[in-house]
Design a protein around this motif. Structure first.
Motif, short mmCIF file in Angstrom:
data_model
loop_
_atom_site.label_atom_id
_atom_site.label_comp_id
_atom_site.label_asym_id
_atom_site.label_seq_id
_atom_site.Cartn_x
_atom_site.Cartn_y
_atom_site.Cartn_z
N ALA A 100 0.83 -1.21 0.00
CA ALA A 100 0.00 0.00 0.00
C ALA A 100 0.86 1.26 0.00
O ALA A 100 0.57 2.23 -0.70
N LEU A 101 1.96 1.23 0.74
CA LEU A 101 2.88 2.37 0.76
C LEU A 101 3.61 2.50 -0.57
O LEU A 101 3.76 3.61 -1.11
N ALA A 102 4.04 1.36 -1.12
CA ALA A 102 4.80 1.40 -2.37
C ALA A 102 3.97 1.94 -3.52
O ALA A 102 4.47 2.64 -4.39
N ALA A 103 2.68 1.60 -3.52
CA ALA A 103 1.82 2.06 -4.61
C ALA A 103 1.78 3.57 -4.70
O ALA A 103 1.63 4.14 -5.78
N GLY A 126 9.53 5.05 -9.47
CA GLY A 126 9.41 4.22 -10.66
C GLY A 126 10.78 3.83 -11.17
O GLY A 126 11.80 4.42 -10.80
N GLU A 127 10.81 2.85 -12.05
CA GLU A 127 12.10 2.32 -12.54
C GLU A 127 12.91 3.37 -13.28
O GLU A 127 14.12 3.40 -13.20
N GLY A 185 2.01 3.91 -8.16
CA GLY A 185 1.96 2.54 -8.64
C GLY A 185 0.58 2.05 -9.00
O GLY A 185 0.39 0.87 -9.17
N LEU A 186 -0.40 2.94 -9.07
CA LEU A 186 -1.76 2.52 -9.36
C LEU A 186 -2.21 2.90 -10.76
O LEU A 186 -3.29 2.54 -11.19
N GLY A 187 -1.40 3.65 -11.47
CA GLY A 187 -1.76 4.05 -12.81
C GLY A 187 -3.11 4.75 -12.84
O GLY A 187 -3.46 5.48 -11.96
N SER A 188 -3.90 4.47 -13.88
CA SER A 188 -5.19 5.12 -14.01
C SER A 188 -6.34 4.15 -13.74
O SER A 188 -7.47 4.40 -14.11
N SER A 189 -6.02 3.03 -13.09
CA SER A 189 -7.05 2.03 -12.85
C SER A 189 -7.94 2.42 -11.68
O SER A 189 -7.52 2.40 -10.54
#
Length: 381
Positions: free
Chosen positions: A35-38, A43-44, A53-57
């Motif tokens: 949850a924290l990483a998202a 990013g790479e 890390g959740l993009g547009s979803s």
């Protein structure tokens, strides 16, 4: 340094610090770390720039919002939500009413807007409400009439009378009930009794109680269940109650005339106390044999499990028809507590997921007092 301090540093610094801290996270801590990483991990190819890390979803955003409410205290959740608004690619949508009004709304977007309602800018809230209203209107057009037809048809048939008016005779059932009275001389059936529908009975015939789990994983189910609650509430031969819960219980029955109000009365995320919700629902039951209680939850109980099962047993034994829906959604197989689902099944409470298209038929079957476990085995794939 103590193990607890190393654990905290590992969660703060992220996965790259696992070797340095020498700390291996537990399964629960890995969920917290995810949850924290998202939100905060780089990013790479972003160098020192943080990347969401959740993009547009929208479904993933809604699920994440529920997760952080589970893992962190409310003060931290508020900070993370505001960071999410800034970082997750939905800032412009929430800050600019014109853009929000132009997006293609769907159930997942509604879930996200409801979860972020408390941190949404005031100038955007009316636009968000309009977007939710558009989705509700589309869902009503698709589901409401079919629900009313299925439920009222089941109520008509449940109210059969042996002395029907001519226009209310159920000829199919009447013929089948009188086959033994066939007269060879007359070449026809001479009915001994008539079977009909009590179609003019407008008194309340069934009590429906919808108890909806507000945890983040149930976001899509909350949207659909709120809509169905409003539709059922419009049928005058039903007395419909709608209760939402996390660790607290809120009765939204007085808002059933407007499903948008119902939705904005929910608060997605947080813990789950099914036992407390059932205790409240128990107080709403006045005619057990004519009551259908639909518990919409993934059954991850944060309250007292033994009390939840005891209370469920009491409801079933009193005559209440209790159904557990693990999800009311189109999004596939849900995650749920299999142990609690099995325990409920042993008490006579079927537990299964249901798509919105199947829900009208489910309610019709429940009103007719059919075997719901058998109905689910036949109708739910």
């Amino acid at each position: 340094m103590s193990d607890e301090r190393l654990r905290r540093w590992r969660l703060v610094l992220g996965s790259e610090a696992e070797e340095e801290t020498g700390t291996t996270l537990s399964k629960e801590d890995r969920s917290v770390d995810a949850a924290l990483a998202a939100l905060y991990d780089a990013g790479e190819s972003s160098g020192t720039q943080r990347a969401a890390g959740l993009g547009s979803s929208a479904p993933r955003v809604a699920r994440w919002l529920g997760d952080i409410r589970q893992y962190f205290p409310s003060t931290v959740v508020q900070v993370m939500q505001r960071d999410a608004v800034e970082r997750l690619g939905i800032t412009r949508m929430l800050m600019e009413p014109e853009l929000l009004g132009a997006v293609e709304p769907d159930v997942h977007l509604v879930s996200t807007l409801l979860a972020l309602n408390e941190v949404m800018p005031e100038e955007t809230k009316q636009t968000a409400r309009d977007v939710v209203g558009r989705v509700v209107a589309e869902l009503e057009a698709r589901l409401a009439e079919r629900t009313r037809a299925a439920v009222t048809g089941a109520l008509d048939r449940a109210g059969r009378t042996a002395r029907p008016r001519h226009s209310d005779i159920d000829w199919d059932r009447t013929i089948r009930a009188n086959l033994k009275h066939f007269s060879p001389t007359l070449g026809t059936i001479v009915p001994d009794r008539l079977v009909g529908y009590a179609r003019r009975n407008h008194s309340v015939q069934r009590d429906i109680v919808l108890a909806i789990d507000q945890s983040g994983s149930m976001a899509e189910s909350v949207v659909y269940a709120s809509l169905f609650g409003a539709v059922l509430g419009s049928i005058r031969t039903l007395r419909t109650s709608l209760v939402v819960f996390d660790t607290a219980v809120v009765d939204l029955t007085d808002q059933l005339d407007d499903p948008v109000d119902v939705l904005f009365g929910t608060q997605l995320g947080g813990g789950t106390d099914i036992n407390r919700a059932l205790a409240y629902c128990e107080e709403l039951v006045t005619k057990p044999a004519d009551t259908v209680l639909v518990l919409i939850s993934d059954l991850y109980e944060g309250g007292v499990r033994e009390e939840m099962l005891r209370r469920t047993r009491s409801l079933v034994e009193s005559g209440v028809q209790v159904i557990a829906l693990l999800a009311l959604a189109d999004s596939g197989t849900p995650s749920y507590d299999a142990e609690n689902a099995a325990a409920l099944a042993e008490l006579g409470v079927p537990a299964f997921a249901c798509t919105p298209d199947k829900f009208p038929d489910l309610m019709a079957a429940a009103i007719r007092h059919e075997d719901i476990a058998g109905w689910a085995a036949t109708n739910i794939t």
